[in-house]
Design a protein around this motif. Structure first.
Motif, PDB file in Angstrom:
ATOM      1  N   GLY A 128       0.946  -1.344  -0.160  1.00  0.00           N
ATOM      2  CA  GLY A 128      -0.033   0.038   0.179  1.00  0.00           C
ATOM      3  C   GLY A 128       0.944   1.064   0.093  1.00  0.00           C
ATOM      4  O   GLY A 128       0.654   2.401   0.092  1.00  0.00           O
ATOM      5  N   GLY A 129       2.053   1.168   0.841  1.00  0.00           N
ATOM      6  CA  GLY A 129       2.958   2.753   0.344  1.00  0.00           C
ATOM      7  C   GLY A 129       3.362   2.280  -1.471  1.00  0.00           C
ATOM      8  O   GLY A 129       3.384   2.321  -2.485  1.00  0.00           O
ATOM      9  N   SER A 130       4.151   3.648  -1.369  1.00  0.00           N
ATOM     10  CA  SER A 130       5.312   4.069  -2.191  1.00  0.00           C
ATOM     11  C   SER A 130       6.520   4.083  -2.161  1.00  0.00           C
ATOM     12  O   SER A 130       6.956   4.608  -1.336  1.00  0.00           O
ATOM     13  N   LEU A 131       6.906   4.424  -3.147  1.00  0.00           N
ATOM     14  CA  LEU A 131       8.133   4.720  -3.052  1.00  0.00           C
ATOM     15  C   LEU A 131       8.818   5.616  -4.618  1.00  0.00           C
ATOM     16  O   LEU A 131       7.982   5.042  -5.558  1.00  0.00           O
ATOM     17  N   ARG A 132      10.014   5.561  -4.785  1.00  0.00           N
ATOM     18  CA  ARG A 132      10.318   6.612  -6.018  1.00  0.00           C
ATOM     19  C   ARG A 132      12.208   6.295  -6.382  1.00  0.00           C
ATOM     20  O   ARG A 132      12.406   6.079  -6.075  1.00  0.00           O
ATOM     21  N   LEU A 133      11.798   5.771  -7.396  1.00  0.00           N
ATOM     22  CA  LEU A 133      13.057   5.647  -8.046  1.00  0.00           C
ATOM     23  C   LEU A 133      13.370   6.105  -8.944  1.00  0.00           C
ATOM     24  O   LEU A 133      12.731   6.978  -9.451  1.00  0.00           O
ATOM     25  N   SER A 134      15.149   6.712  -9.261  1.00  0.00           N
ATOM     26  CA  SER A 134      15.699   7.700  -9.845  1.00  0.00           C
ATOM     27  C   SER A 134      16.529   6.423 -10.695  1.00  0.00           C
ATOM     28  O   SER A 134      17.443   5.511 -10.465  1.00  0.00           O
ATOM     29  N   CYS A 135      16.826   7.088 -11.208  1.00  0.00           N
ATOM     30  CA  CYS A 135      17.729   6.792 -12.620  1.00  0.00           C
ATOM     31  C   CYS A 135      18.947   7.619 -13.329  1.00  0.00           C
ATOM     32  O   CYS A 135      18.050   8.628 -14.020  1.00  0.00           O
ATOM     33  N   THR A 136      19.991   8.180 -13.730  1.00  0.00           N
ATOM     34  CA  THR A 136      20.953   8.924 -13.708  1.00  0.00           C
ATOM     35  C   THR A 136      21.747   8.491 -15.035  1.00  0.00           C
ATOM     36  O   THR A 136      22.809   7.941 -14.900  1.00  0.00           O
ATOM     37  N   ALA A 137      22.001   8.593 -16.105  1.00  0.00           N
ATOM     38  CA  ALA A 137      23.169   8.906 -17.143  1.00  0.00           C
ATOM     39  C   ALA A 137      24.026   9.653 -17.348  1.00  0.00           C
ATOM     40  O   ALA A 137      23.605  10.719 -17.504  1.00  0.00           O
ATOM     41  N   SER A 138      25.539   9.037 -17.220  1.00  0.00           N
ATOM     42  CA  SER A 138      26.268   9.470 -17.138  1.00  0.00           C
ATOM     43  C   SER A 138      27.584   9.874 -17.999  1.00  0.00           C
ATOM     44  O   SER A 138      27.612   8.732 -18.318  1.00  0.00           O
ATOM     45  N   GLY A 139      28.436  10.091 -18.533  1.00  0.00           N
ATOM     46  CA  GLY A 139      29.606  10.014 -19.044  1.00  0.00           C
ATOM     47  C   GLY A 139      29.326  10.937 -20.421  1.00  0.00           C
ATOM     48  O   GLY A 139      27.900  11.969 -20.214  1.00  0.00           O
ATOM     49  N   ARG A 140      29.952  10.852 -21.859  1.00  0.00           N
ATOM     50  CA  ARG A 140      29.759  12.186 -22.948  1.00  0.00           C
ATOM     51  C   ARG A 140      28.747  11.153 -23.913  1.00  0.00           C
ATOM     52  O   ARG A 140      28.914  10.714 -24.667  1.00  0.00           O
ATOM     53  N   ILE A 141      27.518  11.624 -23.505  1.00  0.00           N
ATOM     54  CA  ILE A 141      26.251  11.614 -24.302  1.00  0.00           C
ATOM     55  C   ILE A 141      26.087  12.285 -24.933  1.00  0.00           C
ATOM     56  O   ILE A 141      25.276  13.817 -25.186  1.00  0.00           O
TER      57      ILE A 141
END
Length: 120
Positions: A14-27
């Motif tokens: 019943g709870g919540s969460l938030r996932l994050s994902c960051t791409a790094s480098g020469r993109i």
């Protein structure tokens, strides 16, 4: 190029969460960003995805409970999951289809995975 995911953990049903994902480098560019998950003994499955233009798609199992978004300026994708169920328990992987400056074609990149455990 690296994808760094965060935000997993233990949460009650019943709870919540938030996932994050960051791409790094020469993109050079990122077309698709998404979240997959893999539960023990099961195949990895797409949870939600979003294109650079903002088009989204969701697995039927999370429709109405999940919200994927991205910040193109930060090369970051987010997944807000609400009304979590024990069956959402899995390792969640972020994914990006992108073109690095070192290449002329796109390729698939994966984050390291973050554990989400939902207790009943």
């Amino acid at each position: 190029v690296q994808l760094q995911a965060s935000g997993g953990g233990l949460v009650q049903a019943g709870g919540s969460l938030r996932l994050s994902c960051t791409a790094s480098g020469r993109i050079f560019s990122i077309s698709f960003m998404g979240w997959y998950r893999q539960a023990p003994g099961k195949q990895r499955e797409l949870v939600a995805g979003i294109t650079s233009g903002g088009s989204t798609n969701y697995a039927d199992s999370v429709k109405g409970r999940g919200d994927i978004s991205r910040d193109n300026a930060k090369n970051t994708v987010y997944l807000q999951m609400n009304s979590l169920k024990p069956e959402d328990t899995a390792v969640y992987y972020c994914n990006a289809n992108l073109i690095p400056y070192s290449a002329t074609y796109s390729n698939n990149y994966w984050g390291q995975g973050t554990q989400v455990t939902v207790s009943s």
